[in-house]
Scaffold this motif. Structure first.
Motif, PDB file in Angstrom:
ATOM      1  N   ARG A   1       0.824  -1.208   0.000  1.00  0.00           N
ATOM      2  CA  ARG A   1       0.000   0.000   0.000  1.00  0.00           C
ATOM      3  C   ARG A   1       0.859   1.259   0.000  1.00  0.00           C
ATOM      4  O   ARG A   1       0.497   2.270  -0.597  1.00  0.00           O
ATOM      5  N   THR A   2       1.968   1.199   0.702  1.00  0.00           N
ATOM      6  CA  THR A   2       2.819   2.362   0.933  1.00  0.00           C
ATOM      7  C   THR A   2       3.975   2.389  -0.063  1.00  0.00           C
ATOM      8  O   THR A   2       4.008   1.606  -1.009  1.00  0.00           O
ATOM      9  N   GLU A   3       4.920   3.293   0.133  1.00  0.00           N
ATOM     10  CA  GLU A   3       5.936   3.512  -0.902  1.00  0.00           C
ATOM     11  C   GLU A   3       7.340   3.508  -0.324  1.00  0.00           C
ATOM     12  O   GLU A   3       7.550   3.146   0.832  1.00  0.00           O
ATOM     13  N   GLY A   4       8.297   3.928  -1.150  1.00  0.00           N
ATOM     14  CA  GLY A   4       9.694   3.821  -0.756  1.00  0.00           C
ATOM     15  C   GLY A   4      10.067   4.643   0.448  1.00  0.00           C
ATOM     16  O   GLY A   4      10.973   4.271   1.208  1.00  0.00           O
ATOM     17  N   GLU A   5       9.394   5.770   0.662  1.00  0.00           N
ATOM     18  CA  GLU A   5       9.745   6.600   1.815  1.00  0.00           C
ATOM     19  C   GLU A   5       9.393   5.916   3.134  1.00  0.00           C
ATOM     20  O   GLU A   5       9.882   6.311   4.189  1.00  0.00           O
ATOM     21  N   GLU A   6       8.565   4.865   3.083  1.00  0.00           N
ATOM     22  CA  GLU A   6       8.267   4.072   4.275  1.00  0.00           C
ATOM     23  C   GLU A   6       9.253   2.915   4.457  1.00  0.00           C
ATOM     24  O   GLU A   6       9.124   2.126   5.398  1.00  0.00           O
ATOM     25  N   GLY A   7      10.222   2.798   3.552  1.00  0.00           N
ATOM     26  CA  GLY A   7      11.243   1.778   3.678  1.00  0.00           C
ATOM     27  C   GLY A   7      10.943   0.521   2.888  1.00  0.00           C
ATOM     28  O   GLY A   7       9.874   0.366   2.301  1.00  0.00           O
ATOM     29  N   GLY A   8      11.896  -0.386   2.877  1.00  0.00           N
ATOM     30  CA  GLY A   8      11.756  -1.660   2.184  1.00  0.00           C
ATOM     31  C   GLY A   8      11.269  -2.745   3.136  1.00  0.00           C
ATOM     32  O   GLY A   8      11.389  -2.633   4.353  1.00  0.00           O
ATOM     33  N   THR A   9      10.743  -3.816   2.542  1.00  0.00           N
ATOM     34  CA  THR A   9      10.238  -4.941   3.323  1.00  0.00           C
ATOM     35  C   THR A   9      10.719  -6.240   2.700  1.00  0.00           C
ATOM     36  O   THR A   9      10.501  -6.472   1.507  1.00  0.00           O
ATOM     37  N   VAL A  10      11.360  -7.077   3.501  1.00  0.00           N
ATOM     38  CA  VAL A  10      11.762  -8.398   3.043  1.00  0.00           C
ATOM     39  C   VAL A  10      10.574  -9.354   3.213  1.00  0.00           C
ATOM     40  O   VAL A  10      10.024  -9.483   4.308  1.00  0.00           O
ATOM     41  N   PHE A  11      10.186  -9.992   2.132  1.00  0.00           N
ATOM     42  CA  PHE A  11       9.166 -11.037   2.199  1.00  0.00           C
ATOM     43  C   PHE A  11       9.874 -12.357   2.447  1.00  0.00           C
ATOM     44  O   PHE A  11      10.717 -12.785   1.668  1.00  0.00           O
ATOM     45  N   LYS A  12       9.520 -13.018   3.572  1.00  0.00           N
ATOM     46  CA  LYS A  12      10.240 -14.216   3.977  1.00  0.00           C
ATOM     47  C   LYS A  12       9.445 -15.500   3.757  1.00  0.00           C
ATOM     48  O   LYS A  12       9.976 -16.595   4.001  1.00  0.00           O
ATOM     49  N   GLY A  13       8.210 -15.386   3.283  1.00  0.00           N
ATOM     50  CA  GLY A  13       7.468 -16.586   2.935  1.00  0.00           C
ATOM     51  C   GLY A  13       6.104 -16.664   3.577  1.00  0.00           C
ATOM     52  O   GLY A  13       5.640 -15.733   4.253  1.00  0.00           O
ATOM     53  N   LEU A  14       5.462 -17.809   3.357  1.00  0.00           N
ATOM     54  CA  LEU A  14       4.104 -18.065   3.837  1.00  0.00           C
ATOM     55  C   LEU A  14       4.092 -19.273   4.764  1.00  0.00           C
ATOM     56  O   LEU A  14       4.994 -20.116   4.713  1.00  0.00           O
ATOM     57  N   GLU A  15       3.048 -19.348   5.542  1.00  0.00           N
ATOM     58  CA  GLU A  15       2.816 -20.513   6.384  1.00  0.00           C
ATOM     59  C   GLU A  15       1.384 -20.976   6.143  1.00  0.00           C
ATOM     60  O   GLU A  15       0.431 -20.193   6.340  1.00  0.00           O
ATOM     61  N   LEU A  16       1.228 -22.215   5.677  1.00  0.00           N
ATOM     62  CA  LEU A  16      -0.084 -22.784   5.389  1.00  0.00           C
ATOM     63  C   LEU A  16      -0.434 -23.828   6.445  1.00  0.00           C
ATOM     64  O   LEU A  16       0.449 -24.398   7.095  1.00  0.00           O
ATOM     65  N   ALA A  17      -1.719 -24.086   6.585  1.00  0.00           N
ATOM     66  CA  ALA A  17      -2.156 -25.138   7.498  1.00  0.00           C
ATOM     67  C   ALA A  17      -1.628 -26.486   7.036  1.00  0.00           C
ATOM     68  O   ALA A  17      -1.299 -26.681   5.851  1.00  0.00           O
ATOM     69  N   ASP A  18      -1.528 -27.416   7.974  1.00  0.00           N
ATOM     70  CA  ASP A  18      -1.073 -28.765   7.653  1.00  0.00           C
ATOM     71  C   ASP A  18      -1.868 -29.318   6.472  1.00  0.00           C
ATOM     72  O   ASP A  18      -3.099 -29.226   6.450  1.00  0.00           O
ATOM     73  N   GLY A  19      -1.163 -29.843   5.493  1.00  0.00           N
ATOM     74  CA  GLY A  19      -1.807 -30.376   4.302  1.00  0.00           C
ATOM     75  C   GLY A  19      -1.985 -29.351   3.209  1.00  0.00           C
ATOM     76  O   GLY A  19      -2.327 -29.686   2.075  1.00  0.00           O
ATOM     77  N   GLY A  20      -1.751 -28.082   3.528  1.00  0.00           N
ATOM     78  CA  GLY A  20      -1.870 -27.043   2.516  1.00  0.00           C
ATOM     79  C   GLY A  20      -0.696 -27.056   1.552  1.00  0.00           C
ATOM     80  O   GLY A  20       0.390 -27.539   1.877  1.00  0.00           O
ATOM     81  N   LYS A  21      -0.906 -26.519   0.392  1.00  0.00           N
ATOM     82  CA  LYS A  21       0.168 -26.451  -0.600  1.00  0.00           C
ATOM     83  C   LYS A  21      -0.124 -25.349  -1.598  1.00  0.00           C
ATOM     84  O   LYS A  21      -1.267 -24.901  -1.754  1.00  0.00           O
ATOM     85  N   LEU A  22       0.930 -24.918  -2.264  1.00  0.00           N
ATOM     86  CA  LEU A  22       0.764 -23.975  -3.363  1.00  0.00           C
ATOM     87  C   LEU A  22       0.349 -24.714  -4.616  1.00  0.00           C
ATOM     88  O   LEU A  22       0.799 -25.833  -4.882  1.00  0.00           O
ATOM     89  N   LEU A  23      -0.491 -24.049  -5.388  1.00  0.00           N
ATOM     90  CA  LEU A  23      -0.922 -24.547  -6.691  1.00  0.00           C
ATOM     91  C   LEU A  23      -0.257 -23.684  -7.766  1.00  0.00           C
ATOM     92  O   LEU A  23       0.349 -22.656  -7.461  1.00  0.00           O
ATOM     93  N   PRO A  24      -0.350 -24.060  -9.041  1.00  0.00           N
ATOM     94  CA  PRO A  24       0.193 -23.192 -10.085  1.00  0.00           C
ATOM     95  C   PRO A  24      -0.379 -21.779  -9.978  1.00  0.00           C
ATOM     96  O   PRO A  24      -1.570 -21.601  -9.689  1.00  0.00           O
TER      97      PRO A  24
END
Length: 353
Positions: free
Chosen positions: A112-135
């Motif tokens: 939502r915000t921009e560069g003057e608010e700084g950068g953000t490292v995206f470190k990943g997701l956590e899904l419920a047991d049995g969850g998975k990514l799809l294409p």
């Protein structure tokens, strides 16, 4: 021994119900925007509107971010239902959805915000047991890039009409005219914008000609965006509002530039964009703040610069001026929607979309 065996079985059973970790370098994640992938496992998002899309299964989802300053806000959409993350400084995992029904779900994370608010490292997701990514969803075939200031970033757009413009929680690039236009045109967008920036002068010591080629949006820096990695079909430039304020009202440039110098500065920047993207259709926009109010010379500067480029043989360029409606602050969402409707129709006609 039976107790120990039972405890081991319980522990093993508990592992079965552990969450599923998805690293940021997972190939099923779809990134959009100028994102720093120097470390594929720790991509850095700094530009407004940079995004991560995915499809997944599982009853819950959490997002892990490592925010530089603790000033950024993110939209997280699960099946189009939004949740807002107010990022704390440092690394933190944010639970954004639980109790989801079985089956496939859509995820979209946008800054939502921009560069003057700084950068953000995206470190990943956590899904419920049995969850998975799809294409992931298919990539959009159309590309559009915006070069702009606070209007393009969406500064204050979610504030009440009588509210302040500067609160970070009210800045939502997803509802800026730029992002709305891109969605209406089914186009992938890069939003290269910074509140307070100008062509000749800004509210800080760098201008868009200094800033437009950076990989990182965090201040004026030596990072370099690889322009060959992503090419827009349409470019929208919406600049000069801050120049109007700082030159005409604040008298910050000395000597005061005459009309010819203002036109030349704008034309020079747009010619840089043209050199990068020789086949793109360029839309030079202005507004809808007071640079376009009745009697202002600034729309004329933009039109004249474009006319000069057309006279020089560039026929894939034109101008749109968003109308002044008398509102004194930054455009609110309803004004962004109205300007997006005008721009969407304009691009459809000019670019044949």
């Amino acid at each position: 021994m039976k107790f120990k065996a039972g405890l081991l079985a319980l522990l093993l059973s508990g592992q079965t119900f552990s969450s599923v970790m998805v690293g940021a370098d997972n190939a099923q994640l779809q990134y959009t925007g100028r994102i720093d992938f120097a470390d594929r496992a720790k991509p850095v998002l700094s530009w407004p509107g940079t995004s991560i899309a995915a499809n997944f299964t599982g009853s819950s989802l959490s997002v892990t971010l490592d925010d530089q300053l603790g000033k950024n806000f993110f939209n997280v959409f699960i099946d189009d239902k939004p949740v807002v993350i107010e990022a704390a400084q440092g690394s933190k995992t944010y639970a954004v959805a639980s109790g989801l029904q079985a089956g496939a779900h859509r995820l979209l994370i946008t800054k939502r915000t921009e560069g003057e608010e700084g950068g953000t490292v995206f470190k990943g997701l956590e899904l419920a047991d049995g969850g998975k990514l799809l294409p992931p969803p298919p990539r959009k075939q159309r590309h559009i890039e915006f070069f702009g200031d606070s209007i393009t970033s969406g500064m204050g757009n979610e504030s009440p009409d009588d509210g302040p413009d500067h609160l970070l929680k009210d800045k939502n690039n997803y509802l800026s005219y730029a992002a709305i236009t891109a969605r209406a045109l089914d186009a992938e967008a890069h939003i290269t914008s910074q509140s307070g920036i100008g062509v000749m002068i800004s509210w800080f010591p760098f201008t868009m000609p200094d800033f437009y080629d950076q990989l990182s949006a965090v201040g004026n820096n030596d990072s370099h965006w690889d322009f060959s990695s992503w090419t827009p079909d349409v470019v929208v430039v919406n600049l000069f509002q801050n120049d109007r304020w700082l030159i005409d009202r604040e008298k910050r440039l000395s000597p005061m530039p005459d009309d010819a110098r203002r036109i030349a500065a704008y034309r020079t920047f747009v010619q840089k964009i043209r050199a990068l993207y020789p086949r793109a259709y360029i839309v030079c926009a202005l507004g809808s703040m007071d640079a376009v109010q009745e009697g202002s010379k600034w729309p004329g500067y933009v039109r004249t610069a474009v006319d000069q480029m057309r006279d020089g043989g560039d026929q894939r360029i034109d101008t749109i001026i968003f109308p002044w409606n008398g509102f004194g602050g930054h455009p609110r969402v309803k004004q962004h929607q109205a300007n997006a409707a005008l721009l969407t129709d304009f691009i459809r006609k000019k670019a044949g979309w």
